[in-house]
Design a protein around this motif. Sequence first.
Motif, short mmCIF file in Angstrom:
data_model
loop_
_atom_site.label_atom_id
_atom_site.label_comp_id
_atom_site.label_asym_id
_atom_site.label_seq_id
_atom_site.Cartn_x
_atom_site.Cartn_y
_atom_site.Cartn_z
N UNK A 144 0.83 -1.21 0.00
CA UNK A 144 0.00 0.00 0.00
C UNK A 144 0.87 1.26 0.00
N UNK A 145 1.91 1.28 0.81
CA UNK A 145 2.78 2.45 0.88
C UNK A 145 3.56 2.65 -0.41
N UNK A 146 4.08 1.55 -0.95
CA UNK A 146 4.83 1.63 -2.21
C UNK A 146 3.91 2.07 -3.34
N UNK A 147 2.67 1.56 -3.34
CA UNK A 147 1.70 1.93 -4.38
C UNK A 147 1.43 3.43 -4.35
N UNK A 148 1.25 3.99 -3.16
CA UNK A 148 0.98 5.44 -3.04
C UNK A 148 2.16 6.26 -3.56
N UNK A 149 3.38 5.84 -3.20
CA UNK A 149 4.56 6.55 -3.68
C UNK A 149 4.66 6.44 -5.20
#
Length: 259
Positions: A131-136
């Motif tokens: 989720x965090x990598x996707x947002x970045x």
Amino acid sequence: MSDASVLNKKKFSLQGIIPWIIPLAIILFWQLVVSIGWVSSSVLPSPLEVLKDGIDLTIKGELPQNMSISLYRATVGFVIGGGIGFVLGFINGLSKVARLTFDSTVQMLRNIPHLALIPLVILLMGIGEPAKIFLVAIGCMFPMYINTYHGITSVDHKIIEMGKAYGLNRSAMIRKIIFPAALPTILMGVRYALGVMWTTLIVAETISASSGIGYMSTNAEQFMDMKTIVLCILIYALLGKLSDFIAKNLEIIFLDWRG
């Protein structure tokens, strides 16, 4: 050593020192106002207190561990999002068919604030690393796309006509004319995407995170630990400066032909 070489060395050293004058002045003034009691250290800890806290957290291993996790998320997200944005921008810039097919959809998605997707991302992907990598990645994709697309479509048609006159085929035209001419704008997209990368990561790591610099800041907030909060802010500032430094040097390396 010639006089010209000495002058160039002095110029280079000055160029390296001047950008740090204002930040150093701010830090000295900050230390002064806390030391003489104008501002309470409980409200704003001094730079020396923040430095000591950073050393303590480094010795414990907490700071290096969380920094490495944040750097991993930022790097992977930038590579994925920036790579997709570059490929889409390059293809849409070169092909009218691709432009008509994809550009309108990409532009619609680009106008959605990517941080507004956080609730949806949490519901679909949870609160883990994807989720965090996707947002970045989403945050980095659109700056790279729009700058690559603009760089390709803004190449001077006179230069292209000249390439055709020299008998260059499409592949050679892209390699020798279109890509080099678009590179300054593409690298500007890299620079902008790196800034968005850190902004997105800060938000992603302060929401339901258990590691990273953002998590350290949120955790310190619960205990009113101002030293760690300020330390995390300064780390983000230094990482942003490092990213900008890398982007500037990429411009120097890849655009030296402009001289």
